[in-house]
Design a protein around this motif. Structure first.
Motif, short mmCIF file in Angstrom:
data_model
loop_
_atom_site.label_atom_id
_atom_site.label_comp_id
_atom_site.label_asym_id
_atom_site.label_seq_id
_atom_site.Cartn_x
_atom_site.Cartn_y
_atom_site.Cartn_z
N THR A 91 0.82 -1.22 0.00
CA THR A 91 0.00 0.00 0.00
C THR A 91 0.85 1.27 0.00
O THR A 91 2.03 1.24 0.36
CB THR A 91 -0.92 0.04 1.24
OG1 THR A 91 -0.10 0.18 2.41
CG2 THR A 91 -1.77 -1.22 1.36
N ILE A 92 0.21 2.35 -0.38
CA ILE A 92 0.87 3.65 -0.31
C ILE A 92 1.27 3.94 1.13
O ILE A 92 2.35 4.49 1.38
CB ILE A 92 -0.05 4.75 -0.89
CG1 ILE A 92 -0.22 4.54 -2.40
CG2 ILE A 92 0.50 6.14 -0.59
CD1 ILE A 92 -1.29 5.40 -3.04
N SER A 93 0.44 3.55 2.07
CA SER A 93 0.76 3.75 3.48
C SER A 93 2.04 3.02 3.87
O SER A 93 2.86 3.55 4.64
CB SER A 93 -0.40 3.26 4.35
OG SER A 93 -0.09 3.40 5.70
N ASP A 94 2.25 1.81 3.32
CA ASP A 94 3.51 1.08 3.57
C ASP A 94 4.70 1.91 3.12
O ASP A 94 5.68 2.08 3.84
CB ASP A 94 3.54 -0.25 2.79
CG ASP A 94 2.53 -1.28 3.28
OD1 ASP A 94 1.98 -1.11 4.40
OD2 ASP A 94 2.30 -2.26 2.53
N VAL A 95 4.59 2.45 1.91
CA VAL A 95 5.69 3.24 1.34
C VAL A 95 5.93 4.49 2.17
O VAL A 95 7.07 4.82 2.51
CB VAL A 95 5.38 3.63 -0.13
CG1 VAL A 95 6.43 4.60 -0.67
CG2 VAL A 95 5.30 2.38 -1.00
N LEU A 96 4.86 5.19 2.52
CA LEU A 96 5.00 6.43 3.28
C LEU A 96 5.59 6.17 4.66
O LEU A 96 6.40 6.97 5.14
CB LEU A 96 3.67 7.16 3.37
CG LEU A 96 3.12 7.67 2.03
CD1 LEU A 96 1.74 8.32 2.22
CD2 LEU A 96 4.09 8.61 1.35
N SER A 97 5.21 5.08 5.30
CA SER A 97 5.79 4.73 6.61
C SER A 97 7.30 4.57 6.49
O SER A 97 8.06 5.09 7.31
CB SER A 97 5.19 3.43 7.14
OG SER A 97 3.85 3.60 7.45
N LEU A 98 7.73 3.83 5.48
CA LEU A 98 9.17 3.58 5.28
C LEU A 98 9.90 4.86 4.85
O LEU A 98 10.99 5.15 5.35
CB LEU A 98 9.37 2.45 4.27
CG LEU A 98 8.90 1.08 4.77
CD1 LEU A 98 8.75 0.10 3.62
CD2 LEU A 98 9.83 0.54 5.84
N LYS A 99 9.30 5.63 3.95
CA LYS A 99 9.92 6.89 3.50
C LYS A 99 10.02 7.88 4.65
O LYS A 99 11.03 8.56 4.81
CB LYS A 99 9.14 7.51 2.34
CG LYS A 99 9.31 6.78 1.04
CD LYS A 99 9.89 7.68 -0.02
CE LYS A 99 9.99 6.94 -1.33
NZ LYS A 99 11.33 6.83 -1.82
N ASN A 100 8.95 7.98 5.44
CA ASN A 100 8.96 8.92 6.57
C ASN A 100 10.01 8.54 7.61
O ASN A 100 10.62 9.40 8.22
CB ASN A 100 7.58 9.00 7.23
CG ASN A 100 6.58 9.75 6.38
OD1 ASN A 100 6.95 10.55 5.51
ND2 ASN A 100 5.32 9.49 6.59
N HIS A 101 10.21 7.24 7.79
CA HIS A 101 11.17 6.79 8.80
C HIS A 101 12.61 6.83 8.28
O HIS A 101 13.51 7.28 8.99
CB HIS A 101 10.83 5.39 9.29
CG HIS A 101 11.62 4.99 10.48
ND1 HIS A 101 11.26 5.33 11.76
CD2 HIS A 101 12.79 4.32 10.59
CE1 HIS A 101 12.15 4.87 12.61
NE2 HIS A 101 13.10 4.25 11.93
N PHE A 102 12.82 6.34 7.05
CA PHE A 102 14.18 6.19 6.54
C PHE A 102 14.59 7.26 5.53
O PHE A 102 15.76 7.33 5.15
CB PHE A 102 14.36 4.81 5.90
CG PHE A 102 14.22 3.68 6.88
CD1 PHE A 102 15.19 3.46 7.85
CD2 PHE A 102 13.12 2.84 6.86
CE1 PHE A 102 15.07 2.43 8.77
CE2 PHE A 102 12.99 1.80 7.77
CZ PHE A 102 13.96 1.60 8.72
N GLY A 103 13.65 8.09 5.10
CA GLY A 103 13.98 9.17 4.15
C GLY A 103 14.57 8.63 2.85
O GLY A 103 14.10 7.64 2.30
N GLN A 104 15.63 9.28 2.40
CA GLN A 104 16.27 8.92 1.14
C GLN A 104 16.96 7.55 1.20
O GLN A 104 17.36 7.02 0.16
CB GLN A 104 17.30 9.98 0.74
CG GLN A 104 16.69 11.34 0.45
CD GLN A 104 15.71 11.28 -0.71
OE1 GLN A 104 15.95 10.61 -1.71
NE2 GLN A 104 14.59 11.98 -0.57
#
Length: 189
Positions: A91-104
């Motif tokens: 899900t998009i939420s999966d991606v956003l969780s990982l992006k928000n936590h790990f950034g680039q």
């Protein structure tokens, strides 16, 4: 730290990508699906694709869209790995969780197969209980998962796309070129 996430439809080669990185570079591999399968085992529920999808929906409703990714993030943080492969991102939420936590440091790879029949044949070969028995059932599962997870929308968040339409050797070559040489060159010997 680098987190390599794989997204794609059933049978596209998401697991093959992260498992290849594991074999080639020794990186640990995590799967949101493993978390769901663990829950199924603890609850005594057969691990069919429909049952796993229902468990995922139930836990998302109960604990939030980011439940499974939070579990994986916790494991990564506890182990302090330099590079990790994650499959089962849906899900998009999966991606956003990982992006928000790990950034680039989080890189999402869309594993793409243009012909659904290729994906179906791959699922038949792996022969897992959760996989469909007929092509029609396979397409129905694709549609059901798309309704629940909106995987096609999640793929739009990918940082790169790797085609897996032909041989494993060709797929590995694309992984070597686009991921290992360009992104993981310092982490893979």
């Amino acid at each position: 730290m680098k987190i390599i996430g794989a997204v794609g439809f059933n049978g596209s080669g998401k697991d093959e990508l992260v498992n290849y990185l594991h074999r080639r570079c020794g990186i640990p591999v995590l799967s949101a699906g493993d978390v769901v399968r663990d829950i199924a085992q603890k609850e005594g529920i057969p691990p069919t694709r429909d049952n796993l999808r229902d468990i995922a929906k139930r836990y998302i409703v109960r604990f939030g869209d980011d439940y499974f990714m939070k579990r994986l993030i916790k494991i990564i943080e506890e182990n302090q790995w330099k590079v990790v492969g994650i499959t089962g991102i849906r899900t998009i939420s999966d991606v956003l969780s990982l992006k928000n936590h790990f950034g680039q440091d989080f890189i999402l790879v869309n594993v793409e197969v243009c012909d659904p029949r290729i994906r179906y044949e791959r699922t038949k070969r792996r022969g897992e209980a959760r996989d469909p028995k007929t092509y029609e059932e396979f397409l129905q599962q694709d549609n059901a998962e798309e309704k629940v997870f909106k995987i096609s929308q999640t793929m739009k968040y990918a940082d790169m796309k790797i085609s897996n339409d032909d041989t494993l050797e060709a797929f590995y070559g694309r992984i070597d070129e686009s991921l290992i040489r360009q992104i993981l060159s310092h982490e893979c010997v």
